[in-house]
Design a protein around this motif. Structure first.
Motif, PDB file in Angstrom:
ATOM      1  N   UNK A 115       0.848  -1.198   0.000  1.00 15.14           N
ATOM      2  CA  UNK A 115       0.000   0.000   0.000  1.00 15.14           C
ATOM      3  C   UNK A 115       0.885   1.251   0.000  1.00 15.14           C
ATOM      4  N   UNK A 116       1.471   1.528  -1.172  1.00 15.49           N
ATOM      5  CA  UNK A 116       2.227   2.763  -1.401  1.00 15.49           C
ATOM      6  C   UNK A 116       1.780   3.290  -2.763  1.00 15.49           C
ATOM      7  N   UNK A 117       2.083   4.563  -3.046  1.00 17.23           N
ATOM      8  CA  UNK A 117       1.635   5.085  -4.345  1.00 17.23           C
ATOM      9  C   UNK A 117       2.385   4.386  -5.469  1.00 17.23           C
ATOM     10  N   UNK A 118       1.804   4.352  -6.647  1.00 19.08           N
ATOM     11  CA  UNK A 118       2.237   3.458  -7.721  1.00 19.08           C
ATOM     12  C   UNK A 118       3.685   3.671  -8.157  1.00 19.08           C
ATOM     13  N   UNK A 119       4.210   4.871  -8.004  1.00 16.74           N
ATOM     14  CA  UNK A 119       5.581   5.134  -8.456  1.00 16.74           C
ATOM     15  C   UNK A 119       6.595   5.158  -7.314  1.00 16.74           C
ATOM     16  N   UNK A 120       6.158   4.840  -6.109  1.00 16.52           N
ATOM     17  CA  UNK A 120       7.035   5.002  -4.947  1.00 16.52           C
ATOM     18  C   UNK A 120       8.326   4.188  -5.077  1.00 16.52           C
ATOM     19  N   UNK A 121       8.209   2.904  -5.402  1.00 13.47           N
ATOM     20  CA  UNK A 121       9.407   2.058  -5.501  1.00 13.47           C
ATOM     21  C   UNK A 121      10.291   2.511  -6.658  1.00 13.47           C
ATOM     22  N   UNK A 122       9.677   2.824  -7.794  1.00 14.31           N
ATOM     23  CA  UNK A 122      10.445   3.254  -8.960  1.00 14.31           C
ATOM     24  C   UNK A 122      11.221   4.539  -8.665  1.00 14.31           C
ATOM     25  N   UNK A 123      10.629   5.449  -7.894  1.00 10.90           N
ATOM     26  CA  UNK A 123      11.270   6.733  -7.613  1.00 10.90           C
ATOM     27  C   UNK A 123      12.275   6.660  -6.472  1.00 10.90           C
ATOM     28  N   UNK A 124      12.286   5.551  -5.731  1.00 12.42           N
ATOM     29  CA  UNK A 124      13.172   5.437  -4.562  1.00 12.42           C
ATOM     30  C   UNK A 124      14.019   4.169  -4.612  1.00 12.42           C
ATOM     31  N   UNK A 125      14.411   3.786  -5.810  1.00 18.52           N
ATOM     32  CA  UNK A 125      15.166   2.544  -5.966  1.00 18.52           C
ATOM     33  C   UNK A 125      16.499   2.576  -5.231  1.00 18.52           C
ATOM     34  N   UNK A 126      17.142   3.724  -5.179  1.00 20.30           N
ATOM     35  CA  UNK A 126      18.469   3.795  -4.575  1.00 20.30           C
ATOM     36  C   UNK A 126      18.439   3.410  -3.094  1.00 20.30           C
ATOM     37  N   UNK A 127      17.563   4.058  -2.313  1.00 17.38           N
ATOM     38  CA  UNK A 127      17.484   3.758  -0.887  1.00 17.38           C
ATOM     39  C   UNK A 127      16.928   2.345  -0.661  1.00 17.38           C
ATOM     40  N   UNK A 128      15.965   1.930  -1.477  1.00 13.77           N
ATOM     41  CA  UNK A 128      15.380   0.597  -1.323  1.00 13.77           C
ATOM     42  C   UNK A 128      16.412  -0.475  -1.649  1.00 13.77           C
ATOM     43  N   UNK A 129      17.225  -0.238  -2.666  1.00 13.25           N
ATOM     44  CA  UNK A 129      18.283  -1.191  -3.011  1.00 13.25           C
ATOM     45  C   UNK A 129      19.215  -1.429  -1.810  1.00 13.25           C
ATOM     46  N   UNK A 130      19.618  -0.329  -1.159  1.00 12.35           N
ATOM     47  CA  UNK A 130      20.506  -0.462  -0.005  1.00 12.35           C
ATOM     48  C   UNK A 130      19.856  -1.230   1.137  1.00 12.35           C
ATOM     49  N   UNK A 131      18.592  -0.949   1.385  1.00  9.92           N
ATOM     50  CA  UNK A 131      17.883  -1.632   2.460  1.00  9.92           C
ATOM     51  C   UNK A 131      17.712  -3.127   2.180  1.00  9.92           C
ATOM     52  N   UNK A 132      17.323  -3.437   0.936  1.00  4.24           N
ATOM     53  CA  UNK A 132      17.107  -4.845   0.590  1.00  4.24           C
ATOM     54  C   UNK A 132      18.422  -5.618   0.528  1.00  4.24           C
ATOM     55  N   UNK A 133      19.474  -4.963   0.079  1.00  2.00           N
ATOM     56  CA  UNK A 133      20.782  -5.624   0.094  1.00  2.00           C
ATOM     57  C   UNK A 133      21.155  -6.022   1.517  1.00  2.00           C
ATOM     58  N   UNK A 134      20.835  -5.164   2.467  1.00  2.00           N
ATOM     59  CA  UNK A 134      21.153  -5.458   3.862  1.00  2.00           C
ATOM     60  C   UNK A 134      20.246  -6.549   4.432  1.00  2.00           C
ATOM     61  N   UNK A 135      18.966  -6.473   4.084  1.00  2.00           N
ATOM     62  CA  UNK A 135      17.988  -7.388   4.693  1.00  2.00           C
ATOM     63  C   UNK A 135      17.938  -8.752   4.019  1.00  2.00           C
TER      64      UNK A 135
END
Length: 393
Positions: A169-189
């Motif tokens: 439940x996030x707006x449709x472009x949220x992941x696409x617009x925040x790939x950099x921070x999400x990449x770092x978080x998922x790499x860690x997790x």
């Protein structure tokens, strides 16, 4: 003598370490500012200047402004100027005065609220936020949604869905617009479950993506009827191309580095038994490397006779060493001498995967100052057909 501006600059440089220490509940204050002490030999010649700097230092200290750094003085006695007080120690006594001095009070309060929210929601991220406090601050108002994304991937590390269809439940472009921070978080997790050989976000985290299309022509009508209901000119996603299992013996690859100028060579390629043709407009040959079925086929590459063409040929052979070249020889280059043009400069001076004759021609092209390029479309159709049929015998 150190100035208030220099004190602020050094205090600001502590901020990341201070944030990390606050998360670990480590003592950070009192903390001293390093500065050069005034030597007794300097006081007489620069007495007025030094006194002015000391007054400026006092003016911006906690003593005058009510917050900030503290200056401890030491008394010195000089025969010529008498007793004078000089700075002996400059330091911040506590957190609140430090934050007010660098104007970070409100930001720090928000940072702690968000950091606690992250820790409570995903305890495993505690080491990450301690190491990357500025990334927490850079996304202060997005952590509610970032936490949702992290929680989903923790539960579903290999979604095999398009980003837009993830049930988050996030707006449709949220992941696409925040790939950099999400990449770092998922790499860690979930880094152990990600494909670390991939740089592409979707491929790395097992998501579907808008794949590049690979255009092919089926040059044998029997293959077209059996595999594609008679269709002979198709564009298919890379992943589907890599899964093909066509009953062909020969694959022609026509590649052009810069434009679609060789499209008619592709469209007019003759029908040949047990053969297909692959067309690329500057697509990276890396797209083909996962097509393991090509390892069992005869691969024939036809590119421009120029340094770029041989670079692509060498790159293709790094994945498929048995690749043969077509019309990339001295005979063709000389036969159409009048149609040669200047090639863009290329820095490569040596290619690893060329035959002896190909390498000789490549070096010849590098040594020519001009007229060192023969484009595919300058080779007339009759000549091309003769070479294609001869190679196919």
């Amino acid at each position: 003598m150190i100035t208030p501006e220099e004190i602020k600059k050094e205090a600001q440089s502590w901020y990341k370490a201070f944030l990390s220490a606050s998360l670990r509940n480590e003592a950070f204050f009192p903390r001293e500012i390093r500065f050069g002490k005034i030597k007794a030999s300097e006081t007489l010649g620069s007495f007025s200047k030094i006194q002015g700097e000391i007054q400026n230092l006092k003016l911006h200290s906690r003593e005058r402004s009510g917050y900030g750094y503290v200056v401890d003085f030491i008394k010195r006695k000089d025969k010529k100027i008498g007793e004078q007080y000089f700075p002996q120690k400059i330091y911040f006594e506590n957190r609140d005065e430090y934050l007010k001095f660098i104007a970070k009070e409100k930001e720090f309060q928000k940072f702690r609220v968000v950091a606690d929210q992250i820790r409570e929601s995903i305890p495993a991220l505690d080491p990450w936020i301690c190491r990357h406090p500025f990334k927490v601050i850079d996304h202060l108002h997005q952590w509610g949604d970032l936490i949702k994304v992290c929680r989903y991937f923790l539960a579903h590390p290999k979604p095999s869905l398009y980003i837009r269809e993830l049930p988050i439940v996030v707006h449709t472009k949220f992941i696409e617009e925040n790939k950099s921070i999400i990449r770092g978080l998922l790499d860690f997790l979930i880094g152990d479950q990600a494909d670390q050989s991939e740089n592409n976000f979707e491929k790395k985290f097992h998501l579907k993506r808008d794949e590049p299309l690979i255009r092919i022509r089926i040059l044998d009508q029997k293959i077209a009827r059996k595999s594609f209901y008679g269709l002979s000119d198709l564009s298919i996603p890379q992943s589907q191309f890599c899964q093909l299992d066509l009953e062909c013996r020969r694959v022609f690859i026509l590649e052009n580095k810069t434009n679609f100028s060789n499209i008619f060579n592709f469209l007019t390629f003759p029908y040949l038994e047990a053969s297909i043709a692959v067309f690329g407009k500057g697509f990276q040959l890396e797209l083909l490397k996962e097509a393991k079925w090509l390892e069992e086929k005869q691969i024939i590459y036809w590119g421009d006779i120029d340094p770029h063409g041989f670079q692509i040929l060498s790159q293709l052979r790094s994945h498929f060493p048995h690749t043969r070249s077509l019309m990339m020889d001295f005979e063709t280059f000389s036969h159409f001498n009048e149609f040669r043009v200047d090639s863009p400069e290329i820095r490569v001076v040596k290619l690893e995967n060329l035959t002896h004759e190909e390498n000789q021609l490549f070096e010849r092209l590098l040594n020519l100052k001009d007229k060192n390029r023969l484009e595919q479309e300058k080779i007339n159709h009759a000549f091309a057909l003769q070479k294609i049929f001869k190679l196919s015998e």
